[in-house]
Design an enzyme around this catalytic site. Sequence first.
Site, short mmCIF file in Angstrom:
data_model
loop_
_atom_site.label_atom_id
_atom_site.label_comp_id
_atom_site.label_asym_id
_atom_site.label_seq_id
_atom_site.Cartn_x
_atom_site.Cartn_y
_atom_site.Cartn_z
N GLU A 1 -29.50 15.86 -22.97
CA GLU A 1 -30.77 16.37 -22.45
C GLU A 1 -31.06 15.74 -21.09
O GLU A 1 -30.89 14.53 -20.91
CB GLU A 1 -31.89 16.04 -23.44
CG GLU A 1 -33.27 16.50 -23.00
CD GLU A 1 -34.36 16.07 -23.98
OE1 GLU A 1 -35.40 16.75 -24.03
OE2 GLU A 1 -34.17 15.04 -24.67
N CYS B 1 -33.24 17.44 -28.80
CA CYS B 1 -33.89 16.15 -29.06
C CYS B 1 -35.00 16.20 -30.12
O CYS B 1 -34.73 16.24 -31.32
CB CYS B 1 -34.42 15.58 -27.75
SG CYS B 1 -34.82 13.81 -27.82
N LYS C 1 -36.37 24.18 -25.90
CA LYS C 1 -36.98 23.12 -26.69
C LYS C 1 -38.33 23.63 -27.16
O LYS C 1 -39.19 23.99 -26.36
CB LYS C 1 -37.14 21.85 -25.84
CG LYS C 1 -37.57 20.63 -26.65
CD LYS C 1 -37.52 19.38 -25.78
CE LYS C 1 -37.78 18.13 -26.60
NZ LYS C 1 -37.68 16.89 -25.77
#
Length: 510
Positions: A266, A375, A341
């Site tokens: 990321e 993440c 995300k």
Amino acid sequence: MKMQEIENVELKYLSLSDYQELKEAMIEAYKTMPDSYWKEHHIQSLINKFPEGQVVIKINGQLAGCALSIIIDSNQLEDNHTYKEITHNYTFDTHTADGDILYGIDVFIKSEFRGMRLGRRLYDYRKELCEKLNLKGIVFGGRIPNYHKYQKELTPKEYIEKVKRKEINDPVLNFQISNDFHPTKVLKDYLEGDEASSEFAVLLEWDNIYYEKPSKKATTNKKVVRLGLIQWQMRPYKNLDELMQQAEYFIDAVSGYRSDFAMFPEFFNAPLMAENNHLSEPDAIRELAKHTQIIIQKFSELSITYNINIISGSMPEINNERLYNVGYLCKRDGTIERYEKLHVTPDEAKVWGMQGGSELRTFDTDCGKIGILICYDSEFPELSRILADDGMDILFIPFLTDTQNGFSRVRHCAQARAIENECYVAITGSVGNLPNVHNMDIQFAQSMVFTPCDFAFPTNGIKAEATPNTEMILIADVDIDLLRELNQFGSVRNLKDRRTDLFELRKIMK
């Protein structure tokens, strides 16, 4: 026969010379159904049409058991059928080499040889044959010979449920269930003269987890997939060209090991924000977003050049004046797909004004279906469960964490996702420091590949792990077939055993 008297056990193809023994064995096996044995011309027909499907077990040269089968088209099973219909009046003209289902015609073990697990050998042969011929599965109508005792108080469905719950003992049905066959339908008037079953039967099925739908395309379906994880060192770069030169170096390296995937972390391109460190954090990351499309175009070219699928980690992107954290899957066939995300961290929202995305999906690749979560998204189990329900085999998690606390959250959640979704999970992050970039000072990472915890996998569920906080690549092979076996035969079956009668998970599309 006593075990010490057994000199050899042979599994052989049935031949017509076995007929007299076979006839006597059938008469003995079906005492309650007089004249229920195959005539010689029936056996000759089966052998002519499908020799591989007809096998016998012999002990010391004596016939001890037999299994007969044909191949049919699964469309023939859409409606209720009888034994007479499925065999086309016992001619076996329903057999077709172009079919996709192995249909069990008969299986039995002589009484003096029962208790020696010979029936399991016959079932295992059928399963291996099914896999060898790439058929969808095995199907047959199973007798329920104890049902006549309960017919007045129980329907066939109720009877089957009680057998499954071990409240009633039905040795035939119990044996079939113990051999991984599952009841799917009650068949009425199935076998003429089967009074013990009141002419009912249970349609039993076994699914071939290795079945591959025939394709007319010249494609390969990889079973062992090689992952290349790039544990990226955060360091100053003069410009975008220098950063991409380092990225290509790593792609070249993992490609040299014939990896199928290369995954970046990321915000791996965060060092480019150094040139805008004089700006506010929100403005600096918006400047960084101007590089995203150029990087993705270069990654797509590299994926073709190095014959590897590239997971770009993530980068900032502006869409309709809103800032998102996104990544791209650049496939080696030249196609590009986008992921977002969905859950931004409190820090991303507060410092940069970043928004959460709204699209969640799996991606079809030449190595099967994969999922990608960035993440923080890995810490929300609903997301990976939705991907698992859609057939995901490998979950990739590019991440960025500054402290060991943050890394531990990602690491432990990622391992939980592997267990609960019966899939592989690969994580990779960045290491090192960026003293000239606000809000990106320090990084901590250890790239890892997780597996479910069962006999076919490492006992601790860790397939491979990198050295913590060191720039390196991690190469690991994952076997997709092991997931199929786990799903069907694992010590525990997290996906199958969910109580969907009590709860459900659904995705709301925007």
